[in-house]
Each structure stands twice: as structure tokens, then as C-alpha cells.
Design an enzyme around this catalytic site. Structure first.
Site, PDB file in Angstrom:
ATOM      1  N   LYS A 217       1.195 -32.202   0.108  1.00 29.46           N
ATOM      2  CA  LYS A 217       0.418 -31.057   0.570  1.00 29.46           C
ATOM      3  C   LYS A 217       1.218 -30.322   1.639  1.00 29.46           C
ATOM      4  O   LYS A 217       1.840 -30.945   2.506  1.00 29.46           O
ATOM      5  CB  LYS A 217      -0.914 -31.544   1.140  1.00 29.46           C
ATOM      6  N   SER A 289      -9.096 -28.053   0.603  1.00 26.11           N
ATOM      7  CA  SER A 289      -7.760 -27.572   0.948  1.00 26.11           C
ATOM      8  C   SER A 289      -6.636 -28.398   0.350  1.00 26.11           C
ATOM      9  O   SER A 289      -5.499 -27.944   0.313  1.00 26.11           O
ATOM     10  CB  SER A 289      -7.591 -27.513   2.479  1.00 26.11           C
ATOM     11  N   SER A 313     -11.700 -32.530   1.956  1.00 23.56           N
ATOM     12  CA  SER A 313     -10.565 -31.973   1.221  1.00 23.56           C
ATOM     13  C   SER A 313      -9.815 -32.970   0.364  1.00 23.56           C
ATOM     14  O   SER A 313      -8.866 -32.598  -0.317  1.00 23.56           O
ATOM     15  CB  SER A 313      -9.587 -31.288   2.185  1.00 23.56           C
TER      16      SER A 313
END
Length: 600
Positions: A217, A289, A313
Site C-alpha cells: 500500500k 483505503s 480499511s
């Protein structure tokens, strides 16, 4: 009148001479029980108007109980003492956004037991996959598990360079559909893959992640590559820090192939390059996210990825995209080099094909990070050695009953269970904690007006402006309420684990505040809403969560592995853009703001 009131509040909060109230709205000191009648004390009208305006500001802090004299004393003390201290501290620690430096010394510890753990540092015993054969086509290779791919590399049926090439090609092939990749780390990937192959040729095998590609990420920093935090404000940012989780994976021989989408400043799935789509239904977005890790793992673009969660998330995008993902106990995985929202809520965790893969990845990345005061050597037992027939597992009303029935058939004692805590402000506690912490890490961003350039104005900009008005005392009260919640959850947690919806917002907030681990498990599919009359390959995924007490991931993982050993929902492949001969999406939805409940 409202416009005039807002002007007065703004002026008094900035310590500027206030606007005189409208003659139609005269100041009446008798409105406030503790107010001193300034007229009787011979004070001038200017002083009366100043106190009236200041009182408006005090109302915003729910502190309108001081008399006029005390209000003026407070203002004098704030100007002479508080503001200089505030500015000095801000200069010391808040000149850089992101919270990567100068962490708070207030450390949250989710531990329930006072006993000294015995299993710290012991690695897990992975199952042997001797006899695994290389599939004939690359599509099948792309959806193999980490352990299966590891066996192919170990037995030299495929090289890490070959595998890296396969996944880079898939990332590039499908990214235009899913908008899930921020940057390809191609040069680094081939360098790491070549090194993995050379080590193996020398007889050095680093373990099951040796030569396995993966994605991070894009709030996780890697030197020489952009770490954009998903935001156009930081889209050219390069942070030359090796994040702790990246170090752990590199040491295990894993190969980084891409930085994957993080929603802007880790808020939902909108980022500066678009909005990430769900491979099971590209008319939908991923939510959460950790959008890129979920979408890319689901689509077979990477074998696994590392995401993060502050409040949903990991759980939300995993559920939407139909992948197995683990939100570990707070503090299990070090966060050095990772953008921070909340130092007492942020967690890193894996998105994988299966619970077995999650176990392998967790074993690699867990452990104390010297740069993260909240991290610790997690006292986990080996999930592969857990005897599930000795466990009592509760199930909530919203649990997927197939999971309950399968586990019961394998000898688990399953019983109905309820979360009967009395704290009724769980969602508010999380909002106060998360928003104030986030603002402390992005104070400069807000003060410089960069929030005006944020991708979705109804998200962080509004929340963090409101957070500016949360008094310190009420932030601390929220933490005390959090402590009460933790105590109550500990007392009612009378089972070894429980099964329930992983995306119920109340449970998301409760679980993150308490520090509970949860694994998201795919349990099936259903038709999409309003499908084409001629049919479609698109599907809506069904998932559930298996929750365990802090530092008991091994129980949740063992139960998930037992369930997946006799089901194949986690092995299904999404259609991505292969929707079927009679299904098409001629006008994909434009990027719009998501619903109010969003996931960080």
C-alpha cells in the site's frame, strides 16, 4: 443572524477585536447563570461586547459555564502562556506532515493477560506441499497460493524472475480497468528476483517467501520510489526510509513489484489518479483505503499485498473484493516508515488468497520494530498446531451460518454469543481519537491551506477542521471511555473466538478501539443488484469475520484454515473486465463522493 454569529466566533477565536453584536440581539448577561453583570461593575461597553463574543467561542467547546471575569482571565492566560507553548511545540515536531517522525510517548497496549508469554520468537511450522506441479498456463500460476508458488521456486520449476514477469504483466494488463496501481517498482523487482534466483542456485533458501512477488500500500515508504499517500499534494514525494515491514519482507526474499493504491491520505478509495474498482464487479468501487492491495490480490495481479487499517480499511475492501485478509492485534506489526493516522489505532496486515497465506505473511512481518514504540514481540502460538476441537466459538446474529456449521462439523463447540457492552459512544470515541491524532500529523497541511486541494472535500478536510475544535480534556475523556469499553469487552469475551459480520460499523469501531484481531473470510457469492436480463459474470461477494482476543490471531487463523480446508469460495476468480457475452458497462460510474461512513 447566523452569518453575523459565525463572524463573531471567527474573530474571537483569532483574538481579533470582535464585531459588535446587532442592536436587535443585545448582550444579556442574565442568559448565563455564572455571568457577572459587567454594567453594575462599571465596565465599559467595549469590554461587555468582548466578553459576549468570547462566550460564543466558549460555546463551541461546551465550556460556557465561566463568568465574565474568568473568561477574561482565561483569554489573558492563553495569549501569554498557551499560545507560545503551542507554537514552540508545533515548530519542534509538526513542521513535516505524515507522522513519520517524533511519535507520541503515550503508547496503547491492547494486552489483556498479565502472564509472561512463552512463545515469543518461535516461528510457525508450515505444511509441506511436496508434489506441487507447475500449471501449464500463466492464469493458473497467478492464482496459486504463496506456499504453492514457493514450492515451485524451491523445486526450480519456475524462477523468481519468471514469476515477477508474470505478475508485472498482469498488473499492467488490468490496471487500466481497476485503477489500483500507483507505481511499478520494475527495476527493483527484477533486481530482487535475480538475487533470489542466485541465492537458490548457491543452495540458499530463505523460506516460503523466497522469490515471491507482492505489493505494498502506497503509504509504506521504499527508498528511491514515490510514496504518494494517494494524494495529489504529495504525488511527487520520495521518502528515503525503508519501512520496517518492507525490511522484513526483503529479508525473507520477497520481491516488491508495485506500490498499490491508498485512498488519499488513507481515507476510502478515492485517490489522485481516480478511484479503485472491485474486480468482482467493476461497476463498484473497493471501499476502504487499502483499495489497491485488495483489488490486486483479488484479481491475481499479486500473490499477496500489505495494507493498513485504522477503522475498516482492511476489513471493508477485503469483504468487497472477496479476499482473505487479516487485521492483526494492534502492535503486532511495526509501522516505521508508514504514514500515520492514529498512533493508537493504525495496523498493518496482509491481503491473501487464503488464511494459510495470511499465516505465512504474518509470521514474516510480526515482531518488535525498534522505531515503533507500540510494536512488540507478539506471543502467538503456532496456528498450524491449534487443536480446534478444544475451542468454544461464539456466533453473533449476523454470522454467516455456513461457517458455523462447517466448524461444528469439525468438532468445534459453537454457541450463540452477544456483545453486550454498555458503552454507547463507541463510534464517537473512535472519531475523536482518529481525527485528533490525524490532525496532529497533518497540522501543517491544514494550516497551509493544502486541504483545499484534497480529492474529496467532504472527507478529511471537514473532519479535521472539526477536530481542531475538540478540547484536549475531551480527547482524554474519550480515551477514558475507550478504557471502559476495553474492560467491558474483556469481561464479556467468554469464548475463544466469535464469528460475525466484519463490516458492521459498530464492530469495526469497537474492534479497532479494543485492538481485536479479525480475519475476513469469503463465504460465497450472490447476484449483483439489477443484473442485465441476459445475465452477467459479475458477482457480489459474501464474507464473514472471525474475531479473537488480542494476541490470539493463531485461534482466528486456525479456525479460518479449518473452514477453507473444506470450502472453495476463496479459490474463485473474479471476472474483472470479462463480464460475459451479454453484459457490458458502456458508461462506468464517474468518481463521486462515497457515503458518510468511510473506512481508513
Amino acid at each position: 443572524m447566523m452569518k453575523r454569529l459565525l463572524i463573531v466566533i471567527a474573530l474571537c477565536c483569532c483574538a481579533i477585536t470582535p464585531v459588535i453584536p446587532s442592536p436587535s440581539q443585545p448582550h444579556n448577561s442574565t442568559t448565563y447563570p455564572n455571568t457577572v453583570d459587567s454594567k453594575k461593575n462599571g465596565e465599559c461597553p467595549e469590554k461587555i461586547n468582548e466578553v459576549a463574543s468570547l462566550r460564543c467561542a466558549f460555546e463551541l467547546f461546551d465550556a460556557n459555564f465561566f463568568n465574565d471575569k474568568k473568561i477574561l482571565e482565561i483569554v489573558k492566560g492563553v495569549k501569554e502562556l498557551n499560545i507560545p507553548i503551542i507554537r514552540a511545540n508545533r515548530k519542534l515536531v509538526a513542521s513535516v506532515n505524515g507522522g513519520l517522525h517524533n511519535p507520541s510517548v503515550l503508547v496503547f497496549n491492547p494486552e489483556w493477560s498479565k502472564e509472561q508469554p512463552q512463545s515469543i520468537g518461535k516461528r510457525f511450522h508450515y505444511p509441506s506441499l511436496i508434489g506441487t506441479k507447475r500449471p501449464k498456463n500463466e492464469e493458473d500460476i497467478a492464482f496459486m497460493s504463496v506456499l504453492e508458488l514457493g514450492e515451485l521456486i524451491k523445486t526450480k520449476q519456475i524462477t523468481s524472475e519468471e514469476l515477477t514477469c508474470i505478475f508485472l504483466q498482469r498488473l499492467k494488463r488490468y490496471n487500466h480497468v481497476l485503477e489500483a496501481v500507483v507505481s511499478y517498482t520494475e527495476e527493483l523487482a527484477y533486481k530482487q528476483a535475480k538475487h533470489a534466483d542466485e541465492l537458490l542456485a548457491q543452495g540458499v533458501y530463505l523460506g516460503p517467501l523466497h522469490g515471491i512477488p507482492y505489493g505494498l500500500k502506497d503509504i509504506i515508504s521504499v527508498p528511491h520510489y514515490k510514496t504518494t499517500w494517494g494524494s495529489k499534494t504529495f504525488k511527487d514525494q520520495v521518502i528515503d526510509i525503508e519501512a520496517w515491514v518492507y525490511k522484513r519482507l526483503k529479508a525473507a526474499g520477497a520481491v516488491l513489484v508495485a506500490k498499490l493504491v491508498a485512498g488519499s491520505l488513507a481515507y476510502d478509495d478515492i485517490w489522485y489518479g481516480g478511484r479503485t474498482r472491485n474486480p468482482w464487479n467493476i461497476e463498484e468501487f473497493t471501499t476502504g483505503s487499502s483499495a489497491g492491495p485488495a483489488a490486486c490480490t483479488s484479481a491475481g495481479m499479486v500473490p499477496f499485498a500489505i495494507g493498513s487499517e485504522t477503522a475498516g480499511s482492511i476489513t471493508y475492501p477485503a469483504a468487497r473484493c472477496g479476499v482473505t485478509a487479516l487485521r492483526p492485534t494492534f502492535g503486532t506489526v511495526g509501522r516505521t516508515g508508514v504514514m500515520s493516522i492514529s498512533e493508537s489505532l493504525d495496523k498493518l496486515g496482509p491481503f491473501c488468497r487464503s488464511a494459510t497465506d495470511c499465516t505465512v505473511i504474518l509470521d514474516t512481518i510480526r515482531g518488535r520494530d525498534p522505531g515503533d514504540l507500540s510494536s512488540r514481540d507478539s506471543p502467538l502460538d503456532d496456528p498450524f498446531l491449534v487443536d480446534i476441537t478444544k475451542l468454544t466459538v461464539g456466533y453473533l446474529d449476523d454470522a454467516e451460518m455456513e461457517v458455523v456449521q462447517v466448524l461444528a462439523s469439525k468438532g468445534v463447540n459453537v454457541i450463540p454469543f452477544k456483545l453486550n457492552y454498555t458503552v454507547d459512544s463507541v463510534q464517537g470515541i473512535l472519531n475523536f481519537t482518529m481525527d485528533v491524532d490525524m490532525l496532529s500529523h497533518f497540522d501543517k497541511w491544514q494550516r497551509s491551506g493544502q486541504d483545499d486541494d484534497y480529492e474529496a472535500q467532504d472527507q478529511w478536510p471537514i473532519e479535521l477542521r472539526r477536530a481542531r475544535m475538540i478540547p484536549a480534556v475531551d480527547y482524554v475523556q474519550a480515551q477514558r471511555a475507550r478504557g471502559k469499553l476495553i474492560q467491558e469487552v474483556r469481561e464479556i469475551f467468554t469464548v475463544d473466538a466469535f464469528i460475525g459480520n466484519a463490516t458492521d460499523w459498530e464492530k469495526v469501531c469497537m474492534g479497532n478501539l479494543v485492538g481485536l484481531p479479525v480475519i475476513v473470510v469469503p463465504t460465497g457469492f450472490k447476484n449483483i443488484s439489477n443484473p442485465p436480463s441476459s445475465g452477467s459474470r459479475r458477482r457480489t461477494t459474501i464474507t464473514t469475520g472471525i474475531y479473537a482476543p488480542p494476541h490470539h490471531e493463531h485461534i482466528a487463523l486456525a479456525l479460518a484454515m479449518a473452514y477453507q480446508s473444506v470450502t472453495d469460495h476463496h479459490k474463485q476468480r473474479p471476472p474483472i473486465n470479462n463480464l460475459g457475452p451479454n453484459d457490458s458497462i458502456p458508461n462506468p460510474p464517474t468518481v463521486t463522493s462515497p457515503p458518510r461512513l468511510l473506512y481508513f
